[in-house]
Scaffold this active site. Structure first.
Site, PDB file in Angstrom:
ATOM      1  N   CYS A 119     -13.408   1.573   0.778  1.00  0.00           N
ATOM      2  CA  CYS A 119     -13.410   0.357  -0.041  1.00  0.00           C
ATOM      3  C   CYS A 119     -14.808  -0.071  -0.465  1.00  0.00           C
ATOM      4  O   CYS A 119     -15.059  -0.356  -1.641  1.00  0.00           O
ATOM      5  CB  CYS A 119     -12.691  -0.774   0.692  1.00  0.00           C
ATOM      6  SG  CYS A 119     -13.407  -1.219   2.296  1.00  0.00           S
ATOM      7  N   HIS A 171     -12.783  -5.278   4.479  1.00  0.00           N
ATOM      8  CA  HIS A 171     -12.222  -4.715   3.261  1.00  0.00           C
ATOM      9  C   HIS A 171     -12.729  -5.495   2.051  1.00  0.00           C
ATOM     10  O   HIS A 171     -12.888  -6.713   2.113  1.00  0.00           O
ATOM     11  CB  HIS A 171     -10.695  -4.753   3.294  1.00  0.00           C
ATOM     12  CG  HIS A 171     -10.058  -3.996   2.166  1.00  0.00           C
ATOM     13  ND1 HIS A 171     -10.282  -2.659   1.940  1.00  0.00           N
ATOM     14  CD2 HIS A 171      -9.223  -4.402   1.175  1.00  0.00           C
ATOM     15  CE1 HIS A 171      -9.596  -2.268   0.882  1.00  0.00           C
ATOM     16  NE2 HIS A 171      -8.951  -3.312   0.391  1.00  0.00           N
ATOM     17  N   HIS A 187      -9.448  -1.663  -5.662  1.00  0.00           N
ATOM     18  CA  HIS A 187      -9.999  -1.357  -4.342  1.00  0.00           C
ATOM     19  C   HIS A 187      -9.533   0.024  -3.913  1.00  0.00           C
ATOM     20  O   HIS A 187      -8.688   0.642  -4.570  1.00  0.00           O
ATOM     21  CB  HIS A 187      -9.552  -2.406  -3.318  1.00  0.00           C
ATOM     22  CG  HIS A 187      -8.071  -2.469  -3.108  1.00  0.00           C
ATOM     23  ND1 HIS A 187      -7.477  -2.372  -1.870  1.00  0.00           N
ATOM     24  CD2 HIS A 187      -7.032  -2.613  -3.988  1.00  0.00           C
ATOM     25  CE1 HIS A 187      -6.162  -2.463  -1.986  1.00  0.00           C
ATOM     26  NE2 HIS A 187      -5.868  -2.614  -3.257  1.00  0.00           N
TER      27      HIS A 187
END
Length: 216
Positions: A119, A171, A187
């Site tokens: 990510c 994340h 993402h």
């Protein structure tokens, strides 16, 4: 006991960047759904080959006395991108375009290329193309820029999450569409690779932490 701890560590590893579903998995689908529109080619954006790099050097020398702004250049990448227009909206559209070129690329821990992204690797490589160097990890990226309320979210903002079992941000994605209270972001997830998801998905709604504005 060791066997038990090993199983727990594996489960925690795969909770990072874990999606519940994939909204958009390719650029074609993104275009059809109106999530992504490829910027119209113009004279302000070029990919710099060896020939164009020489032409640019000559042009820069010839225009040294001109009041015209010098294009922004990232001399660290093999395929540099020259931007004459420094407007933030234009830059944001190019960031989204660059990230969306990777839709469908698989997830790879530590990856920063089309061989696979994690990510933060996707965000790092996307911004690096425009000579913007972000920290390499998602929790460090969360310390960059200005935090904004979810109601003020805009395209190009970074969006952060704390996945289950973690104590800090692990994340990150980039917002590509804001439609009322529906925020979509690109993402790289462990299960589906580079995709576009929605903050309305229950998983991301539960794990959402904050939004930061890097491009003012």
């Amino acid at each position: 006991m060791r066997h038990y701890l090993f199983i727990i560590s594996i489960l925690l590893l795969f909770t990072a960047c874990k999606p519940t579903s994939s909204i958009i998995t390719s650029k074609d689908v993104a275009v059809k759904k109106g999530i992504y529109t490829q910027p119209v080619a113009s004279k302000t954006t070029t990919v710099k080959s060896k020939k164009s790099q020489k032409e640019y050097t000559n042009r820069q020398t010839a225009e040294a006395s001109s009041p015209k702004k010098t294009p922004l250049i990232n001399d660290q990448n093999e395929s540099d991108i020259i931007i004459d227009n420094e407007d933030s909206n234009y830059l944001i559209s190019q960031l989204i375009h660059t990230a969306s070129d990777n839709l469908g690329v698989t997830y790879r821990g530590g990856g920063t290329t089309k061989d696979g992204f994690d990510c933060s690797g996707l965000m790092y490589s996307t911004f690096k193309k425009f000579d913007i160097t972000l920290p390499r990890s998602s929790h460090q990226m969360a310390e960059v820029g200005k935090p904004v309320d979810v109601q003020e979210a805009k395209k190009g903002d970074l969006i952060f999450f704390i996945n289950r079992g973690q104590r800090r941000i692990n994340h990150v994605g980039m917002i590509v569409e804001v439609n009322g209270d529906d925020i979509k972001f690109i993402h790289s997830s462990t299960q589906s690779g580079v995709i576009i998801s929605s903050l309305k998905e229950s998983y991301y709604d539960r794990t959402f932490k904050q939004i930061n504005r890097v491009i003012q």
